[in-house]
Motif scaffolding. Structure first.
Motif, PDB file in Angstrom:
ATOM      1  N   LEU A  67     -23.286 -20.788  50.423  1.00 49.88           N
ATOM      2  CA  LEU A  67     -24.263 -20.229  51.360  1.00 49.88           C
ATOM      3  C   LEU A  67     -24.134 -20.885  52.732  1.00 49.88           C
ATOM      4  O   LEU A  67     -24.192 -20.215  53.774  1.00 49.88           O
ATOM      5  N   HIS A  96     -21.116 -19.499  54.512  1.00 44.81           N
ATOM      6  CA  HIS A  96     -21.192 -18.104  54.936  1.00 44.81           C
ATOM      7  C   HIS A  96     -22.246 -17.859  56.013  1.00 44.81           C
ATOM      8  O   HIS A  96     -22.309 -16.753  56.570  1.00 44.81           O
ATOM      9  N   HIS A  97     -23.074 -18.867  56.297  1.00 43.62           N
ATOM     10  CA  HIS A  97     -24.160 -18.654  57.256  1.00 43.62           C
ATOM     11  C   HIS A  97     -24.134 -19.731  58.346  1.00 43.62           C
ATOM     12  O   HIS A  97     -25.185 -20.116  58.858  1.00 43.62           O
ATOM     13  N   TRP A  98     -22.956 -20.160  58.723  1.00 43.53           N
ATOM     14  CA  TRP A  98     -22.812 -21.223  59.711  1.00 43.53           C
ATOM     15  C   TRP A  98     -23.211 -20.787  61.114  1.00 43.53           C
ATOM     16  O   TRP A  98     -23.468 -21.617  61.974  1.00 43.53           O
ATOM     17  N   ARG A  99     -23.250 -19.487  61.371  1.00 43.65           N
ATOM     18  CA  ARG A  99     -23.708 -19.020  62.684  1.00 43.65           C
ATOM     19  C   ARG A  99     -25.238 -19.059  62.809  1.00 43.65           C
ATOM     20  O   ARG A  99     -25.771 -19.024  63.912  1.00 43.65           O
ATOM     21  N   GLU A 100     -25.936 -19.111  61.688  1.00 40.60           N
ATOM     22  CA  GLU A 100     -27.401 -19.058  61.699  1.00 40.60           C
ATOM     23  C   GLU A 100     -27.958 -20.470  61.837  1.00 40.60           C
ATOM     24  O   GLU A 100     -28.566 -21.026  60.923  1.00 40.60           O
ATOM     25  N   ARG A 139     -31.451 -21.837  60.717  1.00 41.33           N
ATOM     26  CA  ARG A 139     -31.799 -22.153  59.323  1.00 41.33           C
ATOM     27  C   ARG A 139     -31.617 -23.639  59.014  1.00 41.33           C
ATOM     28  O   ARG A 139     -32.204 -24.149  58.056  1.00 41.33           O
ATOM     29  N   ARG A 175     -22.918 -22.194  66.419  1.00 35.72           N
ATOM     30  CA  ARG A 175     -22.283 -22.477  65.132  1.00 35.72           C
ATOM     31  C   ARG A 175     -22.615 -23.895  64.678  1.00 35.72           C
ATOM     32  O   ARG A 175     -22.825 -24.795  65.487  1.00 35.72           O
ATOM     33  N   GLU A 209     -33.896 -15.323  51.257  1.00 35.64           N
ATOM     34  CA  GLU A 209     -33.346 -14.122  51.880  1.00 35.64           C
ATOM     35  C   GLU A 209     -31.873 -13.917  51.533  1.00 35.64           C
ATOM     36  O   GLU A 209     -31.336 -12.829  51.749  1.00 35.64           O
ATOM     37  N   LEU A 210     -31.233 -14.959  50.993  1.00 33.77           N
ATOM     38  CA  LEU A 210     -29.775 -14.956  50.878  1.00 33.77           C
ATOM     39  C   LEU A 210     -29.256 -15.028  49.451  1.00 33.77           C
ATOM     40  O   LEU A 210     -28.079 -14.737  49.224  1.00 33.77           O
TER      41      LEU A 210
END
Length: 398
Positions: A55, A58-62, A65, A89, A112-113
């Motif tokens: 996770l 795959h969500h390093w741009r967010e 969080r 990033r 959410e993920l």
């Protein structure tokens, strides 16, 4: 269906064991903390380190969080993330370096993920009727992440891996000396609960209860589920919304009128506000509004964006997205669905559709068509389902 019935609360029974759901609601919910020991495997199906790594990758741009904290202070995001430029990033190496030195990682809204946590959050929302969010916390060294604090919502801690020490201080910290906590991560004296959570353990912390958590010099992973219940102000706003439809609500206040006229106006307004209210306002509020809980976003693409709205055939499934109250207006030949903070009016025949979908389980449209045969033909069923889909009240699963 009563959310407290055995068939709908079995998941909560497993979560709270050995405490029963009835005992939890009567003795602990909104009142006092609860600590439950559980088998090490109790929460193993919810999240693993491997899944967490995937996770994060795959969500390093967010970057919003990610939160790193150490000894009660949030670390500067720029120390582990690129926030300028075209694409913010996360820098994995810098995150890991901070964790190695004792920071705690928080990853926001993981429900959410990740499917198992989405379903868990939805189960909480269906039962408690309050918005639920799940965060993940990971720590390594014997340094606390967040400072001694209290939350503005009900909190459930599910320990997934490793040990973590939790201390609760009740609803006041007057006289509690935090100096050693800030400087050396030594928790203050005076805790009403001081326990080391192991994998499978659960801790419930009521809103407003002060607490702090400290890792034990080895990897530890836990989930924090926050449940935000409707408050008294939500109920008052609902009463005001009911009043809005009355003529008296739109009248000017008779400030310059005589005392007798002002008293008449006051009594008229008071009567209009109280008209139609039951003795049990709480039950009526939930019945008419479905709580202040907004439904989670649901998409039924590509079909919901087509002129026909629905797939061909009878094999797809339909799910009601929100808990609704159905109000029949016989004189107008219509029904009103109330739920998720909304009111939607439909033809009277929608009642037969909602009665079939109200159990919450996905229903094949073929079975729905058969259930209402003799009242509605297939074309009418598809049209009514399409109307619900347009309002986001149902979802389609192919």
């Amino acid at each position: 269906m009563d959310p407290r019935s055995d068939s709908t609360s079995a998941w909560l029974s497993a979560l709270l064991a050995p405490v029963s759901v009835d005992e939890f609601l009567s003795r602990y919910w909104l009142k006092q903390h609860l600590f439950c020991r559980g088998s090490a495997e109790r929460f193993s199906g919810l999240l693993s380190w491997t899944t967490l790594n995937e996770l994060l990758e795959h969500h390093w741009r967010e970057t919003y969080r990610f939160r790193l904290a150490c000894q009660g202070r949030d670390l500067e995001p720029a120390s582990y993330a690129d926030l300028d430029g075209f694409t913010p990033r996360i820098r994995a190496k810098d995150v890991t370096d901070h964790l190695r030195r004792g920071a705690t990682l928080s990853f926001d809204a993981i429900d959410e993920l990740h499917g198992p946590l989405t379903r868990l959050a939805e189960s909480f929302e269906a039962f408690f009727r309050g918005g639920t969010k799940i965060n993940i916390y990971a720590g390594w060294r014997a340094l606390h992440g967040l400072d001694l604090h209290r939350d503005n919502q009900e909190i459930f801690i599910l320990q997934l891996d490793g040990p973590k020490r939790w201390l609760l201080y009740g609803f006041s910290v007057d006289g509690v000396d935090r100096n050693e906590l800030r400087s050396h991560s030594v928790p203050p004296a005076g805790a009403v609960l001081d326990q080391i959570l192991q994998p499978g353990d659960l801790l419930y912390i009521p809103r407003g209860c002060y607490h702090v958590a400290v890792p034990m010099n080895e990897p530890a992973l836990h989930l924090t589920l926050g449940v935000k219940n409707p408050r008294g102000m939500d109920l008052v706003l609902w009463m005001v919304e009911r009043l809005r439809a009355r003529d008296v609500a739109d009248r000017d206040l008779p400030y310059l009128a005589g005392a007798a006229e002002r008293l008449r106006y006051s009594q008229t307004l008071r009567n209009a506000l109280l008209e139609g209210l039951d003795a049990d306002l709480v039950e009526q509020y939930f019945s008419e509004t479905g709580s202040n809980l907004k439904p989670r976003p649901s998409f039924s693409l590509p079909w919901s964006a087509t002129p026909d709205l629905l797939p061909p055939g009878r094999d797809f499934l339909i799910t009601l997205n929100v808990r609704c109250q159905l109000v029949v207006n016989a004189d107008a030949g219509s029904v009103e669905l109330r739920g998720g903070g909304r009111r939607c009016r439909f033809p009277r025949s929608m009642q037969w559709i909602i009665e079939q979908l109200d159990e919450g389980a996905p229903l094949p449209i073929g079975r729905l068509i058969e259930a209402v045969a003799g009242r509605l033909d297939e074309g009418m069923v598809r049209m009514l389902i399409g109307m619900l889909l347009k309002q986001g009240l149902v979802a389609i699963h192919v």
